[in-house]
Design a protein around this motif. Sequence first.
Motif, mmCIF file in Angstrom:
data_model
loop_
_atom_site.group_PDB
_atom_site.id
_atom_site.type_symbol
_atom_site.label_atom_id
_atom_site.label_comp_id
_atom_site.label_asym_id
_atom_site.label_seq_id
_atom_site.Cartn_x
_atom_site.Cartn_y
_atom_site.Cartn_z
ATOM 1 N N ARG A 14 -13.859 4.815 -27.498
ATOM 2 C CA ARG A 14 -13.979 6.215 -27.046
ATOM 3 C C ARG A 14 -13.474 7.168 -28.108
ATOM 4 O O ARG A 14 -12.341 7.044 -28.569
ATOM 5 C CB ARG A 14 -13.136 6.420 -25.782
ATOM 6 C CG ARG A 14 -13.872 6.097 -24.513
ATOM 7 C CD ARG A 14 -13.077 6.612 -23.323
ATOM 8 N NE ARG A 14 -13.078 8.059 -23.231
ATOM 9 C CZ ARG A 14 -12.093 8.760 -22.683
ATOM 10 N NH1 ARG A 14 -11.021 8.155 -22.223
ATOM 11 N NH2 ARG A 14 -12.187 10.063 -22.615
ATOM 12 N N VAL A 16 -12.107 10.634 -28.622
ATOM 13 C CA VAL A 16 -11.604 11.722 -27.774
ATOM 14 C C VAL A 16 -11.450 13.038 -28.549
ATOM 15 O O VAL A 16 -11.394 14.103 -27.947
ATOM 16 C CB VAL A 16 -10.288 11.346 -27.048
ATOM 17 C CG1 VAL A 16 -10.501 10.143 -26.148
ATOM 18 C CG2 VAL A 16 -9.161 11.083 -28.011
ATOM 19 N N ASN A 36 -9.135 19.897 -18.576
ATOM 20 C CA ASN A 36 -8.311 18.691 -18.573
ATOM 21 C C ASN A 36 -9.043 17.565 -19.295
ATOM 22 O O ASN A 36 -10.241 17.371 -19.095
ATOM 23 C CB ASN A 36 -8.004 18.233 -17.142
ATOM 24 C CG ASN A 36 -7.038 19.182 -16.454
ATOM 25 O OD1 ASN A 36 -7.321 19.701 -15.400
ATOM 26 N ND2 ASN A 36 -5.920 19.432 -17.062
ATOM 27 N N GLY A 37 -8.324 16.874 -20.151
ATOM 28 C CA GLY A 37 -8.909 15.729 -20.840
ATOM 29 C C GLY A 37 -9.760 16.098 -22.047
ATOM 30 O O GLY A 37 -10.396 15.233 -22.652
ATOM 31 N N ALA A 38 -9.763 17.378 -22.443
ATOM 32 C CA ALA A 38 -10.606 17.826 -23.563
ATOM 33 C C ALA A 38 -10.124 17.290 -24.908
ATOM 34 O O ALA A 38 -10.891 17.243 -25.868
ATOM 35 C CB ALA A 38 -10.652 19.351 -23.609
ATOM 36 N N GLY A 39 -8.846 16.913 -24.968
ATOM 37 C CA GLY A 39 -8.310 16.393 -26.234
ATOM 38 C C GLY A 39 -7.266 17.305 -26.871
ATOM 39 O O GLY A 39 -6.907 17.114 -28.030
ATOM 40 N N GLU A 153 0.992 23.588 -23.109
ATOM 41 C CA GLU A 153 1.050 24.042 -21.714
ATOM 42 C C GLU A 153 2.446 24.568 -21.330
ATOM 43 O O GLU A 153 3.046 24.079 -20.378
ATOM 44 C CB GLU A 153 0.680 22.885 -20.772
ATOM 45 C CG GLU A 153 -0.657 22.237 -21.057
ATOM 46 C CD GLU A 153 -1.782 22.736 -20.165
ATOM 47 O OE1 GLU A 153 -1.539 23.646 -19.348
ATOM 48 O OE2 GLU A 153 -2.900 22.221 -20.307
HETATM 49 N N1 LIG Z 1 -3.036 6.710 -25.776
HETATM 50 C C1 LIG Z 1 -4.263 6.840 -25.266
HETATM 51 N N2 LIG Z 1 -5.079 5.794 -25.087
HETATM 52 C C2 LIG Z 1 -6.322 5.943 -24.592
HETATM 53 N N3 LIG Z 1 -6.862 7.117 -24.228
HETATM 54 C C3 LIG Z 1 -6.099 8.211 -24.373
HETATM 55 C C4 LIG Z 1 -4.772 8.147 -24.901
HETATM 56 N N4 LIG Z 1 -4.271 9.400 -24.936
HETATM 57 C C5 LIG Z 1 -5.233 10.223 -24.440
HETATM 58 N N5 LIG Z 1 -6.339 9.504 -24.111
HETATM 59 C C6 LIG Z 1 -7.589 10.052 -23.563
HETATM 60 O O1 LIG Z 1 -8.047 11.046 -24.430
HETATM 61 C C7 LIG Z 1 -8.650 12.115 -23.710
HETATM 62 C C8 LIG Z 1 -8.014 13.408 -24.132
HETATM 63 O O2 LIG Z 1 -6.699 13.469 -23.621
HETATM 64 P P1 LIG Z 1 -5.681 14.659 -23.928
HETATM 65 O O3 LIG Z 1 -4.416 14.380 -23.192
HETATM 66 O O4 LIG Z 1 -5.616 14.889 -25.386
HETATM 67 O O5 LIG Z 1 -6.444 15.868 -23.257
HETATM 68 P P2 LIG Z 1 -5.904 17.310 -22.875
HETATM 69 O O6 LIG Z 1 -6.970 18.257 -23.285
HETATM 70 O O7 LIG Z 1 -4.542 17.517 -23.424
HETATM 71 O O8 LIG Z 1 -5.882 17.242 -21.304
HETATM 72 P P3 LIG Z 1 -4.813 17.799 -20.232
HETATM 73 O O9 LIG Z 1 -5.081 19.272 -20.106
HETATM 74 O O10 LIG Z 1 -5.222 17.037 -19.016
HETATM 75 O O11 LIG Z 1 -3.451 17.448 -20.739
HETATM 76 C C9 LIG Z 1 -8.467 11.802 -22.236
HETATM 77 O O12 LIG Z 1 -9.670 11.278 -21.735
HETATM 78 C C10 LIG Z 1 -7.382 10.746 -22.227
HETATM 79 O O13 LIG Z 1 -7.564 9.880 -21.148
#
Ligand SMILES: Nc1ncnc2c1ncn2[C@@H]1O[C@H](COP(=O)(O)OP(=O)(O)OP(=O)(O)O)[C@@H](O)[C@H]1O
Length: 304
Positions: A14, A16, A36-39, A153
């Motif tokens: 994946r 990300v 959420n989950g954008a990275g 955040e």
């Molecule tokens: N250590 C890891 N192993 C596998 N996948 C991961 C890991 N860390 C993050 N991910 C995945 O990477 C993607 C991005 O996550 P990230 O936490 O960077 O998003 P975010 O934009 O900060 O979201 P949020 O607002 O929910 O905190 C998500 O789908 C998450 O599940």
Amino acid sequence: MLRAHELTKRYGDRTVVHGLSFTVHPGTVTGFLGPNGAGKSTTLRMILGLDAPTSGHATVNGRPYAAHRAPLTQVGALLEARAVHPGHTARDHLHALALTHGLPRRRVDEVLELAGLTDVADRRVKGFSLGMGQRLGIASALLGDPSTLVLDEPVNGLDPEGVLWIRTLLKSLAAEGRTVLVSSHLMSETALTADHLVVIGRGRLLADTSVTDLLRRAGTGGVRVVTPRAADLHRALRAAHPRAEITTTAPDTLDVRGADAPHIGRAAADHAIPLYELTPQDASLEQAFMDLTQDAVEYQGATA
Ligand SMILES: Nc1ncnc2c1ncn2[C@@H]1O[C@H](COP(=O)(O)OP(=O)(O)OP(=O)(O)O)[C@@H](O)[C@H]1O
């Protein structure tokens, strides 16, 4: 200044974060937005040297984070997971941090004051509310008097007073000429503080724009008209502006697109229809954000 250059992060198969490049300039608050989950957190962790990019690189004030001899004096960070010993007081925590990073002890009192923690400085952290914990995180980030701040955040879970405090603090840090990057998944909250936005969706850059430009691009909304004679005005507008789109949103309220407020006012006056309200609606930033991120989902679907 912060710079991300073609940052990419893969977990297994994946990806990300995909080839993300952007620059965060001093003197402004830059919002780092995405659903959420954008990275966002992954990107911030790569910028702060906590996660290794699969490819690409990031620099803080011209160098990778790890290449700085005293990183706390370059960049202060507030990340979601904080490591604070619950049995320590706020002052102990900051003293330990100052000691391990060779920072002057007097700076501890300054940041306690800045974060509004002076009165609780000698209380154990385990009794702290979420807001006090957040303030302590910010005090830690400011300890090295860094020119760059990265906050993940920071308003999450704060009460209105805490939210207002953070907004004011971020603006004043930027006004001092610092580089401030603040992540959020809330567009409306971010727009109250940030001048510039970097928006990502599914790890890709969707927009790197000023708040003003984003609003301009989103276009303007319709005009809200409140009148006790809505049906009469509806007819009058149809006749005067056949192309206008008129929606009755309440018995006395019309939403009009395709005719501006002066024209609507004129049509009402021509028929002696009283108006109680005639309000051009601003494009909603929230809508602009949803439009942007919606495109990312479609793009993903099309290329998967
Ligand atoms: N250590 C890891 N192993 C596998 N996948 C991961 C890991 N860390 C993050 N991910 C995945 O990477 C993607 C991005 O996550 P990230 O936490 O960077 O998003 P975010 O934009 O900060 O979201 P949020 O607002 O929910 O905190 C998500 O789908 C998450 O599940």
